[in-house]
Design a protein around this motif. Structure first.
Motif, mmCIF file in Angstrom:
data_model
loop_
_atom_site.group_PDB
_atom_site.id
_atom_site.type_symbol
_atom_site.label_atom_id
_atom_site.label_comp_id
_atom_site.label_asym_id
_atom_site.label_seq_id
_atom_site.Cartn_x
_atom_site.Cartn_y
_atom_site.Cartn_z
ATOM 1 N N LEU A 286 -10.165 -1.436 -0.561
ATOM 2 C CA LEU A 286 -8.835 -1.683 -0.016
ATOM 3 C C LEU A 286 -7.759 -0.949 -0.811
ATOM 4 C CD1 LEU A 286 -9.425 -5.422 0.807
ATOM 5 C CD2 LEU A 286 -9.056 -3.591 2.463
ATOM 6 N N GLY A 287 -8.186 -0.062 -1.703
ATOM 7 C CA GLY A 287 -7.267 0.843 -2.372
ATOM 8 C C GLY A 287 -6.244 0.162 -3.255
ATOM 9 N N ASN A 288 -5.131 0.865 -3.484
ATOM 10 C CA ASN A 288 -3.997 0.295 -4.216
ATOM 11 C C ASN A 288 -3.165 -0.529 -3.240
ATOM 12 O OD1 ASN A 288 -4.602 1.777 -6.639
ATOM 13 N ND2 ASN A 288 -3.754 3.589 -5.632
ATOM 14 N N PHE A 289 -2.575 -1.606 -3.741
ATOM 15 C CA PHE A 289 -1.705 -2.379 -2.850
ATOM 16 C C PHE A 289 -0.313 -2.584 -3.432
ATOM 17 C CE2 PHE A 289 0.059 -6.372 -1.126
ATOM 18 C CZ PHE A 289 0.237 -5.925 0.176
ATOM 19 N N CYS A 290 -0.243 -3.099 -4.647
ATOM 20 C CA CYS A 290 1.061 -3.381 -5.246
ATOM 21 C C CYS A 290 0.994 -2.951 -6.701
ATOM 22 C CB CYS A 290 1.389 -4.872 -5.103
ATOM 23 S SG CYS A 290 3.009 -5.322 -5.750
ATOM 24 N N THR A 291 1.041 -1.653 -6.924
ATOM 25 C CA THR A 291 0.921 -1.079 -8.262
ATOM 26 C C THR A 291 2.219 -0.356 -8.577
ATOM 27 O OG1 THR A 291 -0.279 0.756 -7.210
ATOM 28 C CG2 THR A 291 -1.582 -0.941 -8.246
ATOM 29 N N TYR A 292 3.081 -1.029 -9.313
ATOM 30 C CA TYR A 292 4.479 -0.595 -9.422
ATOM 31 C C TYR A 292 4.672 0.735 -10.132
ATOM 32 C CZ TYR A 292 9.414 -0.614 -10.616
ATOM 33 O OH TYR A 292 10.741 -0.275 -10.761
ATOM 34 N N SER A 293 3.988 0.946 -11.226
ATOM 35 C CA SER A 293 4.210 2.170 -11.988
ATOM 36 C C SER A 293 2.922 2.553 -12.703
ATOM 37 C CB SER A 293 5.328 1.976 -13.020
ATOM 38 O OG SER A 293 4.983 0.960 -13.941
ATOM 39 N N ARG A 294 2.893 3.797 -13.223
ATOM 40 C CA ARG A 294 1.766 4.296 -13.994
ATOM 41 C C ARG A 294 0.513 4.524 -13.149
ATOM 42 N NH1 ARG A 294 0.958 3.606 -19.815
ATOM 43 N NH2 ARG A 294 1.627 5.761 -19.669
ATOM 44 N N PHE A 295 0.651 4.517 -11.824
ATOM 45 C CA PHE A 295 -0.450 4.830 -10.914
ATOM 46 C C PHE A 295 -0.091 6.094 -10.134
ATOM 47 C CE2 PHE A 295 -1.642 0.610 -11.894
ATOM 48 C CZ PHE A 295 -2.936 0.378 -11.454
ATOM 49 N N GLU A 330 6.991 3.323 -8.141
ATOM 50 C CA GLU A 330 8.058 2.401 -8.525
ATOM 51 C C GLU A 330 8.851 1.891 -7.325
ATOM 52 O OE1 GLU A 330 10.319 3.715 -11.885
ATOM 53 O OE2 GLU A 330 8.550 3.794 -13.170
ATOM 54 N N ILE A 331 8.205 1.872 -6.169
ATOM 55 C CA ILE A 331 8.737 1.181 -4.994
ATOM 56 C C ILE A 331 7.615 0.286 -4.487
ATOM 57 C CG2 ILE A 331 9.549 1.401 -2.608
ATOM 58 C CD1 ILE A 331 10.848 4.027 -3.391
ATOM 59 N N TYR A 332 7.898 -0.997 -4.376
ATOM 60 C CA TYR A 332 6.874 -1.956 -3.978
ATOM 61 C C TYR A 332 6.447 -1.724 -2.530
ATOM 62 C CZ TYR A 332 7.364 -4.736 -8.251
ATOM 63 O OH TYR A 332 7.328 -5.173 -9.557
#
Length: 372
Positions: A286-295, A330-332
């Motif tokens: 399901l991949g990334n979902f809510c990864t704010y920064s550093r991704f 850095e955008i939710y």
């Protein structure tokens, strides 16, 4: 149903006041009737199906190596997607990192700015609870970022917010109840602090033990090679940076054969295919979902699918819907009108698992065409 309940309450009230008027045999009969009616009411309260929603990696913020990676105070990470998430009967996600106010970085990095360790403040647990998360995996390569205290505090934070979790040695599985249904949950990863995805004998044991105690078994795994070059399920052991990331196809099928009802994958940081095997649903990533920064959220790594899966009370797949969300650095997450996650997963599912006969519609709904 409310009228029936009122009648029972009145009966019990009358029975309490006037019990002295009846013989012991009559009282026993009344108790049996009351208990039978109570059980019938409890059965009526159980839904005919379950709407489970699942998302991938969640790292809401990190104050390591410094506070520059934190969002504005009071920002709700799920504000733009919670309208969808709150429709779930059961909501799942993966805690990609720690929830801790203590602990030193456990990784050996000469340059902390290039050291990818994730430490979200414990206060961020409130957002998971208010959004409605019921159960979360903590089995992944970042749960040990801040040592044993980081693991302990992550578990403590989830417990504080009434969120079930599993995947570490101290808690390889968990059982929780909601709406009259008892769920078992277990989680696996290839990493040192986690219950191992490679040990299929142990994984089968965990599922088989849960099967004796619960109605529905949910299994999560963190596995598979990472990145845009690894969107396909190979059906073989996958390696990445020299590490054995598991054979996720064999793992999923083995645990469904052992009694699991739904398999939810994450780890590759990209979306992967869906499959229905023996009437049970599998999401391979399901991949990334809510990864704010550093991704790295460029291209398909920014797709943030929300899988909505309807199952019956035996855990069998009924139908699903793929809600497409998206992330930018850095955008939710926010809902994606272009439905890029849907298009990607539809394509991968048709390529990797044509035998599942999953048919997707433009609105994201999908069913299994059993006529083929």
């Amino acid at each position: 149903m409310h009228k029936i309940l009122l009648t029972i309450l009145l009966f019990c009230f009358s029975f309490t006041i006037h019990a002295q008027k009846y013989s012991a045999k009559e009282i026993d009969s009344m108790v049996i009737i009351a208990n039978t009616t109570k059980l019938a009411l409890e059965k009526l309260a159980i839904p005919e199906s379950i709407k489970l929603m699942a998302v991938g990696d969640i790292m809401m913020a990190t104050n390591f190596p410094n506070a520059s990676y934190m969002p504005a105070e009071g920002t709700n990470p799920f504000e733009k997607v919670e309208g969808v998430l709150k429709e779930a009967d059961i909501l799942f996600g993966n805690v990609e990192g720690t929830l801790t106010d203590e602990g030193k970085n456990a990784k050996h990095c000469s340059d902390p700015s290039k050291c990818y360790s994730f430490r979200s403040p414990e206060s961020y647990g409130q957002y998971l609870e208010s959004t409605g998360f019921d159960v979360m995996s903590i089995a992944n390569n970042h749960i040990g970022d801040f040592g044993s205290i980081g693991i302990k505090n992550t578990a403590k934070t989830l417990e504080k917010h009434n969120i079930a979790y599993a995947g570490i040695f101290a808690q390889e599985s968990t059982i929780f109840e909601k709406n009259g249904i008892t769920y078992g949950f277990c989680a696996f990863a290839p990493n040192k602090d986690c219950v191992k995805i490679h040990n299929l004998t142990n994984a089968k044991r965990i599922v088989e033990e849960l099967k004796e105690k619960v109605d529905i078994i949910i299994v999560s795994f963190h596995g598979g090679a990472e990145g845009s070059d690894h969107t396909h399920v190979t059906r073989k052991t996958e390696r990445f940076y020299g590490e054995d990331r598991g054979n996720v196809y064999l793992f999923a099928h083995t645990l469904i054969d052992a009694g699991a009802d739904i398999i939810l994958g994450h780890g590759p940081h990209v979306s992967r295919a869906f499959e229905v095997y023996n009437n049970k649903f599998i999401a391979y990533s399901l991949g990334n979902f809510c990864t704010y920064s550093r991704f790295n959220l460029s291209g398909i790594k920014g797709y943030a699918p929300i899988a909505e899966i309807d199952i019956d009370l035996e855990g069998n797949f009924i139908k699903g819907k793929l809600h497409s969300a998206k992330q930018i650095d850095e955008i939710y997450p926010f809902m994606d009108d272009q439905k890029r996650a849907l298009k990607e997963i539809q394509k991968l599912t048709q390529e990797d698992f044509p035998e599942s006969n999953l048919v997707f519609k433009e609105d994201g709904t999908f069913i299994q065409n059993k006529e083929n």
